[in-house]
Design a protein around this motif. Sequence first.
Motif, PDB file in Angstrom:
ATOM      1  N   LEU A   1       0.836  -1.200   0.000  1.00  0.00           N
ATOM      2  CA  LEU A   1       0.000   0.000   0.000  1.00  0.00           C
ATOM      3  C   LEU A   1       0.872   1.251   0.000  1.00  0.00           C
ATOM      4  N   THR A   2       1.943   1.225   0.804  1.00  0.00           N
ATOM      5  CA  THR A   2       2.832   2.387   0.813  1.00  0.00           C
ATOM      6  C   THR A   2       3.617   2.442  -0.485  1.00  0.00           C
ATOM      7  N   ASP A   3       3.980   1.258  -1.030  1.00  0.00           N
ATOM      8  CA  ASP A   3       4.654   1.247  -2.329  1.00  0.00           C
ATOM      9  C   ASP A   3       3.772   1.868  -3.394  1.00  0.00           C
ATOM     10  N   ALA A   4       2.486   1.481  -3.348  1.00  0.00           N
ATOM     11  CA  ALA A   4       1.552   2.005  -4.341  1.00  0.00           C
ATOM     12  C   ALA A   4       1.500   3.519  -4.247  1.00  0.00           C
ATOM     13  N   SER A   5       1.492   4.031  -3.019  1.00  0.00           N
ATOM     14  CA  SER A   5       1.416   5.469  -2.851  1.00  0.00           C
ATOM     15  C   SER A   5       2.643   6.148  -3.445  1.00  0.00           C
ATOM     16  N   SER A   6       3.850   5.563  -3.203  1.00  0.00           N
ATOM     17  CA  SER A   6       5.033   6.212  -3.774  1.00  0.00           C
ATOM     18  C   SER A   6       5.049   6.052  -5.289  1.00  0.00           C
ATOM     19  N   ASP A   7       4.523   4.897  -5.786  1.00  0.00           N
ATOM     20  CA  ASP A   7       4.446   4.726  -7.229  1.00  0.00           C
ATOM     21  C   ASP A   7       3.601   5.814  -7.855  1.00  0.00           C
ATOM     22  N   LEU A   8       2.540   6.202  -7.152  1.00  0.00           N
ATOM     23  CA  LEU A   8       1.636   7.207  -7.692  1.00  0.00           C
ATOM     24  C   LEU A   8       2.205   8.608  -7.505  1.00  0.00           C
ATOM     25  N   GLY A   9       3.450   8.704  -7.042  1.00  0.00           N
ATOM     26  CA  GLY A   9       4.110  10.003  -6.965  1.00  0.00           C
ATOM     27  C   GLY A   9       3.970  10.673  -5.623  1.00  0.00           C
ATOM     28  N   GLY A  10       3.506   9.941  -4.605  1.00  0.00           N
ATOM     29  CA  GLY A  10       3.375  10.561  -3.287  1.00  0.00           C
ATOM     30  C   GLY A  10       4.737  10.753  -2.644  1.00  0.00           C
ATOM     31  N   THR A  11       4.948  11.896  -2.037  1.00  0.00           N
ATOM     32  CA  THR A  11       6.176  12.092  -1.278  1.00  0.00           C
ATOM     33  C   THR A  11       6.057  11.275   0.001  1.00  0.00           C
ATOM     34  N   PRO A  12       7.176  10.983   0.655  1.00  0.00           N
ATOM     35  CA  PRO A  12       7.088  10.212   1.910  1.00  0.00           C
ATOM     36  C   PRO A  12       6.114  10.857   2.891  1.00  0.00           C
ATOM     37  N   TRP A  13       6.116  12.185   2.969  1.00  0.00           N
ATOM     38  CA  TRP A  13       5.235  12.858   3.904  1.00  0.00           C
ATOM     39  C   TRP A  13       3.775  12.637   3.516  1.00  0.00           C
ATOM     40  N   GLN A  14       3.483  12.740   2.201  1.00  0.00           N
ATOM     41  CA  GLN A  14       2.098  12.522   1.755  1.00  0.00           C
ATOM     42  C   GLN A  14       1.665  11.087   2.022  1.00  0.00           C
ATOM     43  N   THR A  15       2.582  10.139   1.787  1.00  0.00           N
ATOM     44  CA  THR A  15       2.276   8.739   2.064  1.00  0.00           C
ATOM     45  C   THR A  15       1.932   8.559   3.531  1.00  0.00           C
ATOM     46  N   PHE A  16       2.730   9.190   4.373  1.00  0.00           N
ATOM     47  CA  PHE A  16       2.488   9.081   5.806  1.00  0.00           C
ATOM     48  C   PHE A  16       1.151   9.704   6.169  1.00  0.00           C
TER      49      PHE A  16
END
Lengths: 316, 332, 270
Positions: free
Chosen positions: A217-232
Motif C-alpha cells: 500500500l505504501t509502495d503504491a502510494s510512492s508509485d503514484l508520486g506521493g512524497t514520503p510525507w504525503q504517504t504518511f
Amino acid sequence: MSAASSAFLEHRRGPLTGLSDLFWRRPKLLVFLLLVPPLLWLGVIYVGSLVALLMQSFYAIDEFSGMVDYDVLTLKTYGELFRPANLDIIIRTVLMAMAVTLASAVIAFPIAYMAARYVRGRWKAMFYLAVMLPLWSSYLVKIYAWKLILAKEGILNWIFAQLHLTGALEAYLGLPVVGGGSLSISYTGTFLVFVYVWMPYMILPTQAALERVPVNLTDASSDLGGTPWQTFRHVIFPLALPGIIAGSIFTFSLTLGDYIIPQIVGSSRLFIGQAVYAHQGTAGNIPLAAAFSVVPIVIMGLYLWMAQRKGAFDAL
Amino acid sequence: MTTAVSLKAITRRFGEVLALDAIDLDIAEGEFFAMLGPSGSGKTTCLRVIAGFEQPSSGELSIFGQRAEGVPPYKRNVNTVFQDYALFPHLNVIDNVAYSLMLRKVPVAERYSQAEAVLDMVKLAGYGMRRPGQLSGGQRQRVALARALVNQPKVLLLDEPLGALDLKLREQMQEELKSLQKRLGITFIFVTHDQGEAMSMADRIAVFNLGKIMQVGTPEEIYLKPASRFVADFVGSSNVLPPDFVARTTGKASWASLRPEAITVTAGAGQPDLTGTVVARNYLGATTRITVDLGGQRLHAVLPSGAGVPLEGSVVTVDFDPSALHRMDDTP
Amino acid sequence: MRSDAPRAPWGLKLAAGAGLVFMIAPLLLIFVYAFTTEERTYQWPPPGFTLQWFGVTWGRTDVWQALTLSVQVATISTAIALVLGTLCAAAVSGSKFFGREVISLLVILPIALPGIITGIALRSAFGMTDIPFSFWTIVVGHATFCVVTVYNNAVARFRRTSGSLIEASMDLGADQFQTFRYVILPNIGTALLAGGMLAFALSFDEVIVTTFTAGQQQTLPLWMLEELVRPRQRPVTNVVAVVVVLVTTIPILLAFYLTRDGDQIAGSGK
C-alpha cells in the motif's frame, strides 16, 4: 492387534467415565460448573463491591453530625462535584490526561513504526523486549527513577549545567502553569513521569495496527508520486489511527485514575485520584469519594464509546 | 450381509436449520461407502452423527445392531480421519498413533510395536520420532489414517480425507485407500464433494442435498440413471433436458437426462427442432466436447477428436436414440 | 522484489532510538545509584562507588519481611488466578453461550478501572462486612486483577487448539477428563505458565489496590512507597529498587520465551 468384537467399548466404565458421560450429554452443565467459581469471585465479590461503592455516592454527609446519612437517597453529593474547587480538580486531571496521551502518541509512534516495518528477526525480539521490560517494570521503581532524575542535585540539572543551559531551565521554570519552584514540584515534572510510566502502553497497539498496513500500500502510494510525507499523512497515519486510539485508552485511563505520581512528583494541587484518596481517608467523606470515582468511569465510558466508533477495539 | 450402520428417520436441527431431514440409510459391513454432496448438504453432519460428535434430534441410529443415540464418541468402536487430520501437535508420530492404545493401558512395548506395524502398513515405517509439523500434507494424512486404524475399528469414517492434497497425490491415495479397505475388510464411510473421487472409490454412493438423500446406488446407477435433476446436474456432465424439449422430440413431457456421448452430430441444417449452432468447443485429448445451442436449449456432446468435429459457429443437426433418454422426476 | 528489511530513514531511526533511550535509561540509572557512596542526597555524578549498601540491605529485617510477604501474596494470588482464569477460558472457548462478552468484560474490568476504584470498593466492602484486614484481604484484591493475564493467555491458546483435536481425542477413546489431561493441558500448559508469570509480576509490583486492602502488613511496594514519600535510608531504597527490577524482569523474560516456544508448537500443527 486386538480387535474389539463389539461396536461399543464396553470396558469403559467407572465413576469418572460416568461423570464424563454426564458432561458429554449436558455440555451446558459443564460450562455452568466451570463458571461458578470465577463468577462467584468476580461477579459477586468484585462487582458487588463496585456496586456498593457506587451506591455510596447517592448518600450524603450530614452537615451537622459529619456522619453519612443512610436514610436519604440524594444527588447532593454529585452536586458537590460541580463546586469550583472540585471542578478544577476534574478539569486539571482531564487536561493532564490529554497532554500525556498526546505526548505518548508522539513518542510511541516512531518506535512502533520502526518495530512494525523495519526490524526483523533477532532485532525484532530485542525491540519487543526493549518495550516489554519497561512496560512491566515496577511502577514505583519507575517513579523513583524520576525522583532521582528530577532532584535538584540530580542528573538533569547536572546535564543542563554541563551544557551551560541552567539559565534557560530557570527561565522555563519561571513560566506560569508549567513552571514551579523546581522540576520535581512542577506540572512539567508530573507530566514527564506520567508520560514515562504510561507511554509504553501506547506502543504495542500502535505497532499491531501498523503491522496490518500492507507494505504494498505504501509502495503504491510512492508509485503514484506521493512524497514520503504525503504517504504518511494520507496512507499510514489513517490506517494506524485505530491502534493509536486503542493505546490512548490505556494512557488516558491510567492517567485519570493515578494518585501516586502527582503525590510524589508535582505541586500540591490535587488530581482526581488524590481527591478520592483524601475524601475516603482523612476526610472520611465516603459519598464524595465514591462520586469522584464515578467521574473517571463516566469519562472512560464516553471515551470508549467514541473509540469503538473509530474501530479501535479491533486493534486491541 | 450384516448391516454396519443403520439410520432410520435421522433428523438433526441446528436452531431453525434442518441439517438432516429424516435420513434413512443402511450401510453394509465391509462396504466402501461415499456420501457425496455440495457443502451444506448435510453429508458431514451425517458423518458426525455416526461418529457421535453430533446427536440426532430424532430418529434411530444403530451400529452393528446396537442403538447408538446417547453413546459418547469415546465409547464407540468407530474412528475418524479428520479433514484437517487433527494430529496432536505436542506428540510425535508414534505417540499420535499409539494414543488410543495408551488410553486402553496396553503395555508400552506392545503399544509401540502395534503402532509401528500400522505405520508400516501406511508406508511410514521409521517416521515415528518425527513431529507432525515436520511432515508433508500427504504424510500427515497417512498418520491420521494409521491413528484411526490402530484400534481396528468396526467402522472408519473419513471426512474429505483427500481434500487438502494435490491432484497427483490424491489419485495415488485413492488407490491406496481402496486397496487398504479391501485388505482390512473394515467398513469405510467417506464424505466428499468431489464426484470423481466418489465414483472411483466407492462401492455405493449416497447423494445429499439440503439435508436429504437424493439417491443411493452404485456409481453406475448414479451415473447412468440419476433419479432427479439435482443428481444428474451434480454427479455427471449429463445434459438435463426440460419437459417441453423432451415432449418435442419424443412426444412425452418429463424431465430427462442424456449422456453427451449418446449424441451424434452431423453438419448442416436438418430437423428444425434439432438444428443449432456450435457455441463452444473444448479439446479434451482423445475426445472433444462441443456445446450446441438449439434455440436457447444447450446440449453437450462428446465426439472423437479429429477432423470430423464441427467448428465453432457452424450449423449442425444433433441426433440421439430416444432410448438413451433417461426420464427423471422433477425434484430440482 | 522488495528486500526483507528496507532501510529506515535516518530521522525515523533517530526518533525511535531516542524513544527507546527515554524508556530504558531511567531504569539503568537506578543501577548506578545502587553503588553510590552518597547517603543523604541524590547527587549526580556519584562521588564514589561502593558495594556496602547491598550488605546493609541484606541485614535489614524490614526489607526481608516485606519481600517475604510480597512473594507469599504473589504466589497465592497467582495460584488462585490460574484456577479462575483457566476455568473462565475453558468455559468461554468450550461452547458458545450468550454471556461470553460479559465474562470477558468481567475479567478485564479490575485492570481496566483505575486501581483506586477497585481498592476503595474492596475496602468499603470489607468494612461493611466486618472482615478484618489481613494477609487474605490483600490476596483477594490481587487475585481479582491477576485473573486477566492468565485468562488472556489461556483464551488465545484455546483458540488455536482446534476443536477437532478434542474431537480426535474423544474419537480415539478418551473421556473428557483424559482429553483434558492428555490433549488440552499439554497444549495450553506453556500459555498458563506464561500467564502465571505475568500474574506473579503484576501482583509483586502492585501498590494501589494493596494500599486499601492491607492492614498492618507491608508488602515490598508498600515499603517502597513509604520510602518515596518519607525517605529514611536512601541507599537501601536504591538497592531494593534494583532488586525489584530484577525480580520482575525474570518472569517477564521467562514468559516471553515460553509463549514464543508455544507459538512454534502450536504453529507446527498447521
